[in-house]
Design a protein around this motif. Sequence first.
Motif, PDB file in Angstrom:
ATOM      1  N   LYS A  92      51.181  34.557  44.484  1.00 46.64           N
ATOM      2  CA  LYS A  92      49.846  35.153  44.478  1.00 46.64           C
ATOM      3  C   LYS A  92      49.541  35.793  45.836  1.00 46.64           C
ATOM      4  CE  LYS A  92      46.790  32.847  42.205  1.00 46.64           C
ATOM      5  NZ  LYS A  92      46.500  33.741  41.055  1.00 46.64           N
ATOM      6  N   ASP A 101      37.109  34.679  40.907  1.00 46.06           N
ATOM      7  CA  ASP A 101      37.496  33.547  40.081  1.00 46.06           C
ATOM      8  C   ASP A 101      37.858  32.305  40.873  1.00 46.06           C
ATOM      9  OD1 ASP A 101      37.108  35.204  37.953  1.00 46.06           O
ATOM     10  OD2 ASP A 101      39.232  35.636  37.621  1.00 46.06           O
ATOM     11  N   SER A 102      37.832  32.384  42.191  1.00 44.13           N
ATOM     12  CA  SER A 102      38.199  31.234  43.007  1.00 44.13           C
ATOM     13  C   SER A 102      36.947  30.478  43.452  1.00 44.13           C
ATOM     14  CB  SER A 102      38.993  31.677  44.237  1.00 44.13           C
ATOM     15  OG  SER A 102      39.273  30.572  45.068  1.00 44.13           O
ATOM     16  N   ARG A 131      49.003  36.900  38.665  1.00 46.27           N
ATOM     17  CA  ARG A 131      48.533  35.947  37.650  1.00 46.27           C
ATOM     18  C   ARG A 131      49.220  34.586  37.760  1.00 46.27           C
ATOM     19  NH1 ARG A 131      48.795  40.921  34.967  1.00 46.27           N
ATOM     20  NH2 ARG A 131      50.944  40.539  34.293  1.00 46.27           N
ATOM     21  N   ALA A 132      50.109  34.414  38.733  1.00 52.50           N
ATOM     22  CA  ALA A 132      50.827  33.143  38.884  1.00 52.50           C
ATOM     23  C   ALA A 132      49.860  32.044  39.312  1.00 52.50           C
ATOM     24  CB  ALA A 132      51.936  33.300  39.921  1.00 52.50           C
ATOM     25  N   SER A 133      50.180  30.812  38.958  1.00 49.56           N
ATOM     26  CA  SER A 133      49.335  29.682  39.343  1.00 49.56           C
ATOM     27  C   SER A 133      49.640  29.213  40.762  1.00 49.56           C
ATOM     28  CB  SER A 133      49.529  28.522  38.361  1.00 49.56           C
ATOM     29  OG  SER A 133      50.891  28.113  38.335  1.00 49.56           O
ATOM     30  N   ALA A 134      50.881  29.387  41.221  1.00 46.76           N
ATOM     31  CA  ALA A 134      51.274  28.958  42.570  1.00 46.76           C
ATOM     32  C   ALA A 134      50.752  29.929  43.615  1.00 46.76           C
ATOM     33  CB  ALA A 134      52.791  28.841  42.656  1.00 46.76           C
ATOM     34  N   TRP A 140      52.958  38.396  39.597  1.00 51.73           N
ATOM     35  CA  TRP A 140      52.726  37.515  40.739  1.00 51.73           C
ATOM     36  C   TRP A 140      51.238  37.195  40.887  1.00 51.73           C
ATOM     37  CZ3 TRP A 140      55.970  40.697  44.801  1.00 51.73           C
ATOM     38  CH2 TRP A 140      57.342  40.584  44.496  1.00 51.73           C
ATOM     39  N   THR A 164      46.952  26.071  47.492  1.00 52.50           N
ATOM     40  CA  THR A 164      46.021  27.148  47.187  1.00 52.50           C
ATOM     41  C   THR A 164      45.829  28.015  48.409  1.00 52.50           C
ATOM     42  OG1 THR A 164      44.146  25.776  47.818  1.00 52.50           O
ATOM     43  CG2 THR A 164      44.822  25.726  45.509  1.00 52.50           C
ATOM     44  N   GLU A 193      52.450  24.468  45.084  1.00 52.74           N
ATOM     45  CA  GLU A 193      51.216  24.403  44.317  1.00 52.74           C
ATOM     46  C   GLU A 193      49.991  24.457  45.218  1.00 52.74           C
ATOM     47  OE1 GLU A 193      51.251  24.728  41.139  1.00 52.74           O
ATOM     48  OE2 GLU A 193      53.433  24.765  41.251  1.00 52.74           O
ATOM     49  N   GLN A 239      40.603  37.900  42.152  1.00 51.35           N
ATOM     50  CA  GLN A 239      41.048  36.747  42.945  1.00 51.35           C
ATOM     51  C   GLN A 239      39.876  36.109  43.663  1.00 51.35           C
ATOM     52  OE1 GLN A 239      44.404  36.683  45.554  1.00 51.35           O
ATOM     53  NE2 GLN A 239      45.569  38.150  44.344  1.00 51.35           N
ATOM     54  N   LYS A 294      58.377  33.653  46.041  1.00 49.98           N
ATOM     55  CA  LYS A 294      58.199  32.216  45.798  1.00 49.98           C
ATOM     56  C   LYS A 294      58.767  31.370  46.929  1.00 49.98           C
ATOM     57  CE  LYS A 294      58.526  32.561  40.741  1.00 49.98           C
ATOM     58  NZ  LYS A 294      59.319  32.153  39.542  1.00 49.98           N
TER      59      LYS A 294
END
Length: 679
Positions: free
Chosen positions: A461, A490-491, A454-457, A452, A19, A17, A487, A417
């Motif tokens: 990404k 939006d960050s 759009r993944a939250s992890a 990938w 960033t 998780e 990316q 992942k």
Amino acid sequence: MASETESPAEGVLIGDEATPVDWADRPEATDEIFAQVSQVQTVINHIHGNIGGASFGISGSHKSRRTSGPVSQHEMAEALTCYVRHDSYRAAAERLESGNMVALIGNAGTGRRTAALNLLHDFVGTRCDVVELSPANTLEQLAAREVWKAPAYLLCDWPRDDVDGSIADFHVREIRRRVREAGAYLVITGTATSLPEREQIRWLSPPARDVLRAHGVAPEVADQAAAQITPDHAMADVVTLARDLASGGPLDTALSKLESAGRRDVVAWFEGPRTRGELFEMAAMAFTAGLTEGRFESLLARLESIAGIGVETADPVSADDPMPSRRLLRVAEGSLLRLSSGRRLKFKVEGHRTHVMRELYRRHGMRLWDPVSEWLHECAALRDPSAQAEIARGVAILASVSDYSYVESTFLTPWAKGSGVMRSQATAAMAISWLCLDETTRSEVLRTVGMWTRASAARPKFTATLAWSGELGIRFPQEATRMLWLQIKDSDKPVRPAEIALAQLFTALTEATGNALPMLDLLVHRISNDRRIGRAIDPLIRAILSVLTAQEDGVGIPTVTVHLRNRRDSATPLAKLWSVVLVKRPHRREALAALYNAVCAFDERADGDRDCVRALFAALVAALPAKERPLLAHDLRRYAISRNTDENRLEILLSLLRVFLSPAVLSLDTIGMRPCTTP
């Protein structure tokens, strides 16, 4: 081997998780991984013109690598040459005439794309301006598309959508209505589709003999050659054979080239009595061909250990026991392998790698593939760029002969992942680049990487960011630019990998196609419509700077210089991007340095280069606010002097700076003339 993949001292550890900001503390690790992906892209660029069936056993179309946007006139001309209109083609033409759209559904390598281009040309004739749509479009998105301005649209290798039949039927009616009202035509190709049966034509390739005869091959020669053509041969192989024979080449020579795409020798090897050791050795070669002999043996030893081969028994091993000359046997007469320069192990025929992979997958089950899969997961996480690159290529070949969903779920997404040191992510991204060369997997890959992104992890990404910077971005430049831009936008934290990826993509597009205009135009549109002010827009400004400062391998000629030489019309979007950064005082010096480096990389003695510089400065005059021009002239003059610029280049820079004080001088041939000492 476990210690190699788990040691935190050798890389950067990121939790599931975490960033992307975690990478800002270790930029050298990010640079190293991007460099790995870039090296694979260099290999792909180098061999792309000859890749064809030799590497993947698929159609080797030499069309533009961009997989969306206008179809080039060169490709149209190639498609129209000596084309054979057979039963499947005539059925498709009837369907297109009655409904303005048709789907050609059949196997890869059967000439679906060439047929689609001919169909569209037949219906729109001289006004044929074919626009290729991205296969990332879903059925619902295509139905919602309002703009159908071009007369002809092509949607190649469209994957199946998981939608209900009644919903698909509704969407199809809406697509047809919009296309027909616009007076346009749409041809879709794929191996499977969500479209109703009545919208499909089951596509079969033209008879080989007809293709040979259409190219002017004599009837008796065409008959002999057609007898040697099998379903394994792509239509591109048949066309190549036809052109060789039509040019007067001997039949035996032409057929020997065709045979290199076959698999006779590989099948013969597998049909012989084979030990478990030989099979696992061949499996290791299928995934690591091209490595040095010593490195291959090291990786093979690990695979044999996982497979339980060579495990010592309780009985003592005598020093007098015979020990076979394994290295000599591996490349002996009748073997599929050879040693190249630098003692690198390769297949004797490049296409054999694909056929070996196919036979391994077709003939053997879990007793072989379970150990191989475990071994591949270990190899993907090694700190060994060469091994990772070949593993990535091997996995892409496996997808071309098996099932993409199996490769995606077993290897690609688990690597994206992956836990521990971030190395398997690089392997996954390199595999994505190789998969983009195969028309049967390209659209599937696009959707996987979109997922990938759009993944939250952070891990998937980041893997997506790597993938967008390579062959996937070359194929789909607008999708890649949009995803990377989002990316960054939006960050609320720095997203350095996405900035690097934008720069890498600009360089990759310039090197591979000579045209990054779709990317530049989209960046101009996005930054021009962003209403952020102050420090809030800094991440986007840094992203623009990363593009303007991009260099080949980080140390070569600025990419903007190379691109301006290829496409002088890129001066306008580049100038607009520069103007956005130049008016931001905290970033002006970096922007000035980029502008200075780009201008000084041109040859002041070449007329063409001087014209490029003139075009860039003229575009800057148009893009910059009037009050900024004298300030910029002053700052750039001071910067040039601080760089100890040689006299000739300083003369050119000072003469160009006059443009900012008096734009009318653009009409005069002052470039290279001795200017006033002050601008």
